[in-house]
Design a protein around this motif. Sequence first.
Motif, PDB file in Angstrom:
ATOM      1  N   LEU A  98      26.024  -0.218  36.021  1.00  0.00           N
ATOM      2  CA  LEU A  98      27.077  -0.061  34.840  1.00  0.00           C
ATOM      3  C   LEU A  98      26.466   0.264  33.573  1.00  0.00           C
ATOM      4  N   ILE A  99      25.205  -0.498  33.242  1.00  0.00           N
ATOM      5  CA  ILE A  99      24.539  -0.294  31.875  1.00  0.00           C
ATOM      6  C   ILE A  99      23.752   1.105  31.710  1.00  0.00           C
ATOM      7  N   GLY A 102      26.026   3.985  31.193  1.00  0.00           N
ATOM      8  CA  GLY A 102      26.888   3.935  29.995  1.00  0.00           C
ATOM      9  C   GLY A 102      25.799   4.128  28.767  1.00  0.00           C
ATOM     10  N   LEU A 103      24.571   3.727  28.983  1.00  0.00           N
ATOM     11  CA  LEU A 103      23.532   3.796  27.870  1.00  0.00           C
ATOM     12  C   LEU A 103      23.258   5.467  27.782  1.00  0.00           C
ATOM     13  N   LEU A 105      25.216   7.992  28.447  1.00  0.00           N
ATOM     14  CA  LEU A 105      26.213   8.726  28.085  1.00  0.00           C
ATOM     15  C   LEU A 105      26.417   8.478  26.629  1.00  0.00           C
ATOM     16  N   PHE A 106      26.223   7.313  26.465  1.00  0.00           N
ATOM     17  CA  PHE A 106      26.414   6.719  24.835  1.00  0.00           C
ATOM     18  C   PHE A 106      25.314   7.604  24.034  1.00  0.00           C
ATOM     19  N   ARG A 109      25.974  11.392  23.793  1.00  0.00           N
ATOM     20  CA  ARG A 109      26.875  11.627  22.673  1.00  0.00           C
ATOM     21  C   ARG A 109      26.443  11.579  21.216  1.00  0.00           C
ATOM     22  N   LEU A 110      25.468  10.554  21.088  1.00  0.00           N
ATOM     23  CA  LEU A 110      25.028  10.192  19.774  1.00  0.00           C
ATOM     24  C   LEU A 110      24.094  11.446  19.336  1.00  0.00           C
ATOM     25  N   THR A 116      28.582  15.205  26.398  1.00  0.00           N
ATOM     26  CA  THR A 116      28.058  14.301  27.517  1.00  0.00           C
ATOM     27  C   THR A 116      26.840  14.750  28.136  1.00  0.00           C
ATOM     28  N   VAL A 221      27.355  14.013  35.811  1.00  0.00           N
ATOM     29  CA  VAL A 221      27.520  13.973  37.295  1.00  0.00           C
ATOM     30  C   VAL A 221      26.218  14.316  37.989  1.00  0.00           C
ATOM     31  N   SER A 224      25.035  11.448  40.788  1.00  0.00           N
ATOM     32  CA  SER A 224      26.361  10.765  41.319  1.00  0.00           C
ATOM     33  C   SER A 224      26.246  10.213  42.865  1.00  0.00           C
TER      34      SER A 224
ATOM     35  N   TRP B 149      31.729   8.510  50.780  1.00  0.00           N
ATOM     36  CA  TRP B 149      31.547   9.758  50.678  1.00  0.00           C
ATOM     37  C   TRP B 149      32.634  10.397  51.379  1.00  0.00           C
ATOM     38  N   VAL B 292      33.738  13.310  41.481  1.00  0.00           N
ATOM     39  CA  VAL B 292      33.231  12.143  41.542  1.00  0.00           C
ATOM     40  C   VAL B 292      34.118  10.980  41.936  1.00  0.00           C
ATOM     41  N   PRO B 338      31.490   6.332  20.900  1.00  0.00           N
ATOM     42  CA  PRO B 338      31.614   6.849  22.177  1.00  0.00           C
ATOM     43  C   PRO B 338      32.150   5.862  23.077  1.00  0.00           C
ATOM     44  N   GLU B 340      31.762   4.967  26.028  1.00  0.00           N
ATOM     45  CA  GLU B 340      30.841   4.370  27.208  1.00  0.00           C
ATOM     46  C   GLU B 340      30.385   3.263  26.592  1.00  0.00           C
ATOM     47  N   ILE B 341      30.559   2.722  25.300  1.00  0.00           N
ATOM     48  CA  ILE B 341      30.260   1.488  24.885  1.00  0.00           C
ATOM     49  C   ILE B 341      30.815   0.441  25.719  1.00  0.00           C
ATOM     50  N   ASN B 343      31.478   0.806  28.971  1.00  0.00           N
ATOM     51  CA  ASN B 343      30.603   0.367  30.038  1.00  0.00           C
ATOM     52  C   ASN B 343      29.411  -0.339  29.894  1.00  0.00           C
ATOM     53  N   ILE B 344      28.779  -0.229  28.678  1.00  0.00           N
ATOM     54  CA  ILE B 344      27.651  -0.962  28.269  1.00  0.00           C
ATOM     55  C   ILE B 344      28.015  -2.498  28.240  1.00  0.00           C
ATOM     56  N   GLY B 347      28.887  -3.907  31.821  1.00  0.00           N
ATOM     57  CA  GLY B 347      27.673  -3.991  32.390  1.00  0.00           C
ATOM     58  C   GLY B 347      27.164  -5.348  31.819  1.00  0.00           C
TER      59      GLY B 347
END
Lengths: 307, 376
Positions: A98-99, A102-103, A105-106, A109-110, A116, A221, A224, B149, B292, B338, B340-341, B343-344, B347
């Motif tokens: 998860l991290i 997440g990290l 993509l985060f 974006r920055l 992304t 992706v 994936s 899949w 996905v 974002p 996604e924070i 998800n972090i 996690g």
Amino acid sequence: MLTKIIIIIGITLMYSTPLVFGAMGGVISERSGVVNLGIEGMMTIGAFAGALVGYYVGDPWLGFFAAGLSGGCLALLLAIASISFKADQTIVGISINLIGPGLALFLSRLTFNGATMTSPVPYKLPKIFGSNGLSDTIFSSLNVDVTVVLAFILASLLWFIFYKTKWGLRILSVGEHPAAADTLGVNVYLIRYICVIISGIFAGFGGAAMTLAVVSQFTPVVISGQGFIALAAVIFGKWTPFGAYGACLLFGFAQALVIVLGGSNFAIPSEILAMLPYILTIIVLILFVGRSVAPKADGVPYEKGSR
Amino acid sequence: MQLIIKILRKPITSTIIAILCGFFVASIILSLAGYNSIQTINVMFNGVFSRPKSIANVIIKSTPIILTGLSVAFAFKTGLFNIGAEGQYIMGTIFAVIMGIQFDFVPYIQVPLVIFSGMIAGALYGGIVGLLKSKFGIHEVITSIMLNWIALYMSNFIANTSVFHKPNTTGTYVINESSFTQVLYKWKTSRAGIAYLKNNSFLSDILLRTDLNYGIIIAIVLAIFISFFLLKTTKGFELRAVGLNNHASEFAGIDVKKNILHSMLIAGALSGLAGALTITGMSPHNISTISVFEGNGLNGLSVALIANSSPIGCIFAGLLFSGLIYGGQSVQSEVGVPSEIINIMIGTIVFFVALTRLIPQLANVFEKKVGKKNAN
């Protein structure tokens, strides 16, 4: 016919290479007794770091090493939690899955104004025969990325270390019976730390093999499920370097078949064809592989003094 | 002192500490990235709690992940790692859609028919994993990953076959209205209902603007039932015994292979049910081509872990998870952070869940120290 076979070999190698890196990471970590379910997350962060550094610095090799470094950093989390604190390795692995994305993509974006995906890198990793070696012969399909060779070297190296050196013997003993290894003076914790961090570095390389060789940028992706397939390859290959390597090749071969069959006018719908690699894997498992037994201490935290 | 030790021993304490750690780490990352972390978290909470509509949405979105979380937690109890919840979920959606389009009975036959087909599809799909494991000894993680899949491509295949494919879209037709499970669906779309709801802003907010459906009730009832089943029945005991020590169970006369199969069948049924309820309870009531995984099954893994594999805990973990995701969307639209924070953050929570399992042991150390002091 020959052209087709060569194309299939080329695609097989291309597809399997990122998997091989991830699988080798899984092999080394699990042989030392730490289950690494976080390969997917480590590959993703590696894919991003590789593309990021490759874009800003312009040197794909620096990107490749940055990818390994970032994967290693995530692996350090797994190592600290599961070796020093004896936390549940399955849970930590999932948290890394998860991290990591997440990290990635985060940060993407920055650094890329909310996008992304990263901008394409100016230079990709080189091909083994150079850029204009075989471009007009049928062998041009074999002009594969340098990572293909690296992946093979890595698997051989791992095999050599495991079965021909005392270091390998120590890793295997720590994975099978840490208490026995400990009484013989092997530093169980140190070996596990090293193996887990190397595992992350390999997985990071695998991510970069995707974003710096197969394609030229990071997208959400781009990784994936490759990490999970690599994990399956580790089990499929019964936790041996060449077993896992073979499993990755088989998987890449099935993907190549899908592409080649999809190109010819076949009556099978593309979605059904796309299932082929996964169905093939299960069939091969049933027919030829069967029961796979993990290293004995795999997933069990080592407590000094326990029996 | 005794009280502190007692509190530390409770599993819920560890979970709450893990959640706080997740928020803490996320706010550090936000500060490092140059955002105002307190404002961001504020916006997140506002996004969830400011309107009845958003609370309803959190509950709606939590239904599938509570069920897949239950599925994962259930398999965990038998020592199986059900990473295949995603595939079982997808099979549930596929068969719910097929039955929902093909048949059109009165609702009280149609709804159970659609939901049970999804459940059975999921159960059989999970059963494949159990069968391959018990018959050939193939590791459940490999088969599950492969089957995930296969399910994804199966879903795309159904979405594109001419029987179900709706022209000029990327998905299938919508299932027949008789299979919908939204609360008061007939009434709220009727003229009388709309007229009534016009004057009641609270009800119109949660009924007209959301897909509030009966799924959450099924999820809660099932969580309680599974908890009872595992703890109070012979079958539940057998399943748990196999998970704790399969050699000892075998020795005690428990059929380990059969229990592995049964466990996967039930876990699969739960994930399949999650898929079916998503189709009947939420628009767009169909399946579309996907590239996905949507993650309802994979999120179930996190839910089960945060819940410490407790069936009742899955309800709260699912609500938390769903709230975080929903709040994350408002963070992105209002502060520009974002999403996604989230998800972090999730996690990190899962990471600390693994670490804080050690807190009860810490309590033991504490107790020994206190005991020594008293003895002196």
